[in-house]
Motif scaffolding. Structure first.
Motif, PDB file in Angstrom:
ATOM      1  N   ALA A 117      91.841  22.883  85.400  1.00 38.47           N
ATOM      2  CA  ALA A 117      91.115  21.797  85.848  1.00 38.47           C
ATOM      3  C   ALA A 117      91.815  21.473  87.031  1.00 38.47           C
ATOM      4  CB  ALA A 117      91.246  20.518  85.029  1.00 38.47           C
ATOM      5  N   LYS A 118      92.875  21.932  87.493  1.00 37.45           N
ATOM      6  CA  LYS A 118      93.535  21.504  88.759  1.00 37.45           C
ATOM      7  C   LYS A 118      93.555  22.708  89.584  1.00 37.45           C
ATOM      8  CE  LYS A 118      97.397  20.153  86.671  1.00 37.45           C
ATOM      9  NZ  LYS A 118      98.841  19.626  86.599  1.00 37.45           N
ATOM     10  N   GLY A 119      92.564  23.711  89.421  1.00 35.16           N
ATOM     11  CA  GLY A 119      92.363  24.813  90.646  1.00 35.16           C
ATOM     12  C   GLY A 119      92.953  25.957  90.093  1.00 35.16           C
TER      13      GLY A 119
ATOM     14  N   PRO B 224      97.921  19.155  98.001  1.00 35.54           N
ATOM     15  CA  PRO B 224      97.158  20.538  98.103  1.00 35.54           C
ATOM     16  C   PRO B 224      97.390  21.296  96.717  1.00 35.54           C
ATOM     17  CG  PRO B 224      98.621  19.962  99.954  1.00 35.54           C
ATOM     18  CD  PRO B 224      98.864  19.037  99.071  1.00 35.54           C
ATOM     19  N   PRO B 225      96.652  22.294  96.436  1.00 35.90           N
ATOM     20  CA  PRO B 225      96.602  22.959  95.131  1.00 35.90           C
ATOM     21  C   PRO B 225      97.679  23.467  95.170  1.00 35.90           C
ATOM     22  CG  PRO B 225      94.516  23.661  96.364  1.00 35.90           C
ATOM     23  CD  PRO B 225      95.316  22.724  97.286  1.00 35.90           C
TER      24      PRO B 225
ATOM     25  N   ALA C  10      97.578  27.919  91.906  1.00 32.41           N
ATOM     26  CA  ALA C  10      96.159  27.695  92.085  1.00 32.41           C
ATOM     27  C   ALA C  10      95.784  28.692  93.368  1.00 32.41           C
ATOM     28  CB  ALA C  10      95.874  26.356  92.277  1.00 32.41           C
ATOM     29  N   LEU C  11      96.551  28.605  94.544  1.00 34.60           N
ATOM     30  CA  LEU C  11      96.500  29.257  95.543  1.00 34.60           C
ATOM     31  C   LEU C  11      96.287  30.672  95.455  1.00 34.60           C
ATOM     32  CD1 LEU C  11      97.977  26.657  98.235  1.00 34.60           C
ATOM     33  CD2 LEU C  11      95.495  27.172  98.033  1.00 34.60           C
ATOM     34  N   SER C  12      97.222  31.025  94.433  1.00 36.00           N
ATOM     35  CA  SER C  12      97.657  32.500  94.573  1.00 36.00           C
ATOM     36  C   SER C  12      96.501  33.367  94.289  1.00 36.00           C
ATOM     37  CB  SER C  12      98.497  32.704  93.298  1.00 36.00           C
ATOM     38  OG  SER C  12      97.927  32.553  92.077  1.00 36.00           O
ATOM     39  N   GLU C  13      95.105  32.869  93.913  1.00 37.34           N
ATOM     40  CA  GLU C  13      93.982  33.736  93.814  1.00 37.34           C
ATOM     41  C   GLU C  13      93.462  34.281  95.065  1.00 37.34           C
ATOM     42  OE1 GLU C  13      90.221  31.476  92.635  1.00 37.34           O
ATOM     43  OE2 GLU C  13      91.670  30.499  91.452  1.00 37.34           O
TER      44      GLU C  13
ATOM     45  N   HIS D 251     105.345  29.945  87.591  1.00 34.81           N
ATOM     46  CA  HIS D 251     105.051  28.330  87.578  1.00 34.81           C
ATOM     47  C   HIS D 251     105.566  27.526  86.538  1.00 34.81           C
ATOM     48  CE1 HIS D 251     102.232  24.924  88.502  1.00 34.81           C
ATOM     49  NE2 HIS D 251     102.237  24.712  87.257  1.00 34.81           N
ATOM     50  N   CYS D 252     106.319  26.536  86.700  1.00 31.29           N
ATOM     51  CA  CYS D 252     106.802  25.944  85.694  1.00 31.29           C
ATOM     52  C   CYS D 252     106.290  24.330  85.709  1.00 31.29           C
ATOM     53  CB  CYS D 252     108.460  25.582  85.767  1.00 31.29           C
ATOM     54  SG  CYS D 252     109.379  27.086  85.838  1.00 31.29           S
ATOM     55  N   GLY D 253     105.606  23.976  84.539  1.00 25.14           N
ATOM     56  CA  GLY D 253     105.189  22.837  84.333  1.00 25.14           C
ATOM     57  C   GLY D 253     105.661  21.573  83.065  1.00 25.14           C
TER      58      GLY D 253
END
Length: 397
Positions: A82-84, A214-215, A219-222, A233-235
């Motif tokens: 949902a966040k890209g 920004p994403p 998300a930008l890696s694609e 990525h750690c969340g």
């Protein structure tokens, strides 16, 4: 008693030590990095607990898979989508006991004694301690109001060939900085160009005040071919839902994720299934957007009040970039007007005036700036923020 030599590489957290000084009655604390417990959605979490025990009591109370409770993995994947980060799937992540465990697992998997790693200067104190515990030689990359300075980062990568680069791109702790979109793309390009692993720590990205950031790098890696092969990525749900649940997660390339899962087996077998089932039910309920909207409004107002009070009370003796999200104001004492410029000495004077903050030096792995300090507005009401900044003005002299 003989102890492991690696313990000689770390010290007790300066922030935890500071808390020992906070027993003075009436003290106003800007020192913590906690969310405000008054904003926890207790009713929503209670409802999630009830549903978890009603729908799948056996799964919620039993041992579980090291990779994580599958319904939660699916909810977390949807949360990131949902966040890209549209191509993230449940099997590409593991659930960790807070994002702190993810960092510990990465230290175990990536660091040999003497390995070089690059972190921001300043950066999250526990990260410095964690990687040093495993013997990492940490290199500091400079930052400004737009996050890490990418030209300098590239020079450091070329010079040191690090095992990895650790960044908090969005509302970093302690800096509050937000890495610009252009710099995010360049970081991913550097990862591919130099085949250098980038660790993106993102516990604060949902706590924006006005426009969304920004994403994420994830998300930008694609849009940067090959970069997902060099990205972790750690969340965490700690800052947006509840730190007591201790629910975090990590997305990583398959080979690294498998090794991290193996190391987690040795650590705790799995993150609490009860906490995971609760978090899964909460995310599934659709309550998170309203929760986030509320905390963004409250934290944004407190950040603005703190900024106005700092400018009004301390004037040119302090400089800072107003945060666009997160929990912190990162400031620097200028010494204007002959005022004190040492953050450590200022912290002692502030305690005597009944207010606390964290001096900035512990947040640097090298070459600390002694004039810096971190102020958290998260757990203090607006009136108390004004009063506390007034006390800081008295301490400044």
């Amino acid at each position: 008693m003989p102890l492991a030599q690696r313990l000689n590489n770390v010290e007790t957290s300066a922030i935890r030590e500071l808390f020992k000084l906070l027993g003075k009655p009436g003290i106003i604390s800007f020192a913590g990095g906690f969310p405000d417990s008054a904003m926890f959605d207790v009713a929503g979490i209670q409802a999630a607990v009830d549903r978890a025990l009603k729908d799948e009591p056996g799964a919620a109370l039993q041992y579980g898979a090291t990779e994580g409770y599958q319904p939660l993995r699916e909810q977390l994947a949807a949360f990131m989508q949902a966040k890209g980060a549209k191509d993230v799937a449940a099997d590409q992540l593991i659930v960790t006991t807070g994002s702190q465990q993810a960092l510990d697992l990465l230290g175990k998997c990536l660091v040999d004694p003497g390995s070089t790693a690059i972190v921001e200067g300043p950066t999250f104190l526990a990260t410095i301690q964690c990687f040093r515990l495993y013997g990492a030689d940490l290199i500091s990359a400079p930052i400004d109001g737009e996050g890490v300075q990418v030209d300098a980062l590239e020079r450091l990568i070329v010079q040191h060939r690090p095992r990895f680069v650790y960044l908090i791109p969005t509302f970093g702790n302690p800096s509050g900085a937000m890495l610009s979109l252009e710099r995010r793309k360049r970081v991913l390009e550097l990862a591919v160009k130099y085949q250098t692993l980038i660790i993106e720590d993102d516990p604060y990205g949902d706590l924006y005040f006005d426009a969304p950031p920004p994403p994420s790098l994830l998300a930008l890696s694609e849009h940067v071919p090959g970069s997902r092969d060099w990205l972790v990525h750690c969340g965490s749900l700690s800052k947006v839902l509840s730190p007591g649940l201790r629910v975090g997660w990590m997305v990583a390339p398959p080979a690294l994720l498998a090794k991290a899962t193996m190391c987690k087996q040795f650590s705790d077998a799995h993150t609490s299934t009860f906490a995971q089932a609760t978090a899964a039910q909460y995310l599934k309920s659709g309550a998170m957007p309203a929760t986030l909207a509320h905390v963004r409004q409250v934290y944004g107002a407190r950040a603005r009040v703190m900024g106005e009070a700092l400018r009004g009370e301390l004037g040119e003796a302090i400089e800072f970039v107003p945060p666009q999200g997160g929990l912190f104001v990162w400031a620097r004492l200028t010494g204007a007007g002959g005022k004190i410029q040492d953050g450590n000495e200022f912290a002692k004077r502030a305690i005597a005036e009944g207010v606390a903050f964290v001096p900035g030096t512990p947040f640097y792995c090298a070459n600390p700036d002694p004039s810096t300090l971190r102020l958290s507005f998260a757990t203090v009401g607006e009136d108390k923020i004004r009063e506390g900044i007034g006390r800081l003005a008295k301490a400044l002299g």
